[in-house]
Enzyme design. Sequence first.
Site, mmCIF file in Angstrom:
data_model
loop_
_atom_site.group_PDB
_atom_site.id
_atom_site.type_symbol
_atom_site.label_atom_id
_atom_site.label_comp_id
_atom_site.label_asym_id
_atom_site.label_seq_id
_atom_site.Cartn_x
_atom_site.Cartn_y
_atom_site.Cartn_z
ATOM 1 C CE LYS A 196 -3.497 1.876 2.992
ATOM 2 N NZ LYS A 196 -4.239 1.723 4.225
ATOM 3 C CD GLU A 202 9.432 -6.105 6.998
ATOM 4 O OE1 GLU A 202 9.116 -4.999 6.481
ATOM 5 O OE2 GLU A 202 9.251 -6.376 8.194
ATOM 6 N N GLY A 254 -4.732 -2.130 5.463
ATOM 7 C CA GLY A 254 -3.946 -3.258 4.954
ATOM 8 C C GLY A 254 -4.600 -4.595 5.248
ATOM 9 N NE ARG A 255 -6.071 -4.185 11.458
ATOM 10 C CZ ARG A 255 -5.435 -3.036 11.566
ATOM 11 N NH1 ARG A 255 -4.330 -2.824 10.867
ATOM 12 N NH2 ARG A 255 -5.876 -2.069 12.338
ATOM 13 C CD GLU A 340 -1.452 -4.723 11.784
ATOM 14 O OE1 GLU A 340 -0.237 -4.946 11.840
ATOM 15 O OE2 GLU A 340 -2.055 -4.619 10.704
ATOM 16 C CG HIS A 371 -3.027 -36.382 16.113
ATOM 17 N ND1 HIS A 371 -3.174 -37.635 16.671
ATOM 18 C CD2 HIS A 371 -4.083 -36.205 15.286
ATOM 19 C CE1 HIS A 371 -4.261 -38.207 16.158
ATOM 20 N NE2 HIS A 371 -4.835 -37.359 15.328
ATOM 21 C CE LYS A 500 6.024 -1.106 10.023
ATOM 22 N NZ LYS A 500 5.044 -0.351 9.254
#
Length: 535
Positions: A196, A202, A254-255, A340, A371, A500
């Site tokens: 965005k 990253e 973003g999410r 978030e 399991h 960050k």
Amino acid sequence: MNRFDDLLSHAAATKDRQIRELFENDNRAAEFSAEFGEFLFDYSKTSIDETARDLLVALAERCGVAEKRAAMFSGAKINETENRAVLHTAWRNMAAEVSVDGRDVMPEVRATLGRMQTFAEEVRAGRFTGQGGAITDVVNIGIGGSDLGPAMATLALSSFADGPRCHFVSNVDGAHIHDTLKGLNPETTLVIVASKTFTTIETMTNAETARKWMAAKVANPAAQFAAISSAVDKTAAFGIDPSRVFGFEDWVGGRYSVWSPIGLSLMLAVGPGYFAEFHAGAAAMDRHFREAPFAENLPVLLALVGIWHNQVLGHATRAVLPYEQRLARLPAYLQQLEMESNGKRVSMDGADLPYNSGPVVWGEPGTNGQHAFYQLIHQGTRVIPCEFLVAATGREPDLEHQHLLLVANCLAQSEALLRGRSLAEATEILRKKGLTGAELERQARHRVFPGNRPSTTLLFNKLTPFTLGGIIALYEHRVFVEGVILGINSFDQWGVELGKELALALAPVLDGRSDGAGKDGSTRALAARIRALRG
Ligand code: F6P
């Protein structure tokens, strides 16, 4: 005194009652579940009784859920700390009428979606090619909301995929991009840089690596790049032609962005038709959320069950357990969506919250989790509310016998959590196996299940693009309702900023350009050891 006081009193008054006692009401399963379309949400295996539900619904009313919901859909700037509207819903309903700051935003949304569809069709039909032929692979480079949504949905709908193979690279760890690109042909790979802001370290670092990888083999690497971003100036500086840049505005968080151009990789995989069904499923859930009374409203009910378990009963975590292998990335997706959004410590006006914020969300698909960590869910000392998701029908007609086994396991787990196994029952089982005396007593205690552990089940018919759209929109609105009840801003994420900033400041300490003066002793010592190890 806080907004949960009446619920806290009711919980205290009923704390010794077992959930299974509530099933003395033969009609409980019907009375404590709600339906919409193919979805059935069963919350009867919780300790919520009629009084609790009334109090919870009254809480939602008192906290202004209906007003905030209307404000969100109207384009009001409810993300107050960033002064932004919250309108991801506009991307899944092309008929919506949406204005921001008095400007109709839908013509641009429709135009961008149209461009995405054309591009996806060109790629899928082999008309848009790489420099070595038709595109065989797509690498989506993004992180957080620019990765988790499309990665989760592409896996979820893999049985509908007939386009190029899609790969997702998020981590700045070079291993991620290295291992992803290793098996790919640069001449037939399309790279999508999904960010965005187009500044996320990253993503930009991985994008540079991908460009170098491609440049080693093709004459014009930028021609095989597309970008999804609001920052058109930055995508141009990266060299990506504007015809392959798909933008969206700051009112899509973003999410919450899988519906927007961030979903391009999904569209490339399954095609624009199924992508439209994914939108339609979400839009149907939007309508239900806006219209259904609270006591029958799935997102509201999920939120109220969440509030009951976390803020009222004090259960700090929530396990999301999809009995659907293709929903393997759903828990990770929901971790960002829920944590978030609702992991905040102050209310909208900046005051400290006098109660807990959102829960820790975690999980894995069943039956795998059975399991691994279910032991703790059944017999550990902490209560973990579980959310099961399961489809009645599988997607592999030849393997329906396996699907039935899967569904049986899902139902067995919620049944076991509810009923448990008493000491008398455990003792009887062992007695029949021949144990006696002190050994029988000791062994029996290890085989007791306390039961009375809450769970909900979201049942649907089959995992399709339409259903997946509904599930994701359901969770988005659930997070919204929980946030309104908590009085927080679910749409900012200031908590990710400090790390960050510090990471940027630490790079020169690690490579020796700075001695790290001013940093704490532990950080300086770790940096010194890393420098020494790296030589
Ligand atoms: O980590 C914070 C965050 O801003 C997320 O909210 C977002 O989904 C992610 O980073 C990626 O951001 P961008 O799309 O701008 O690269």
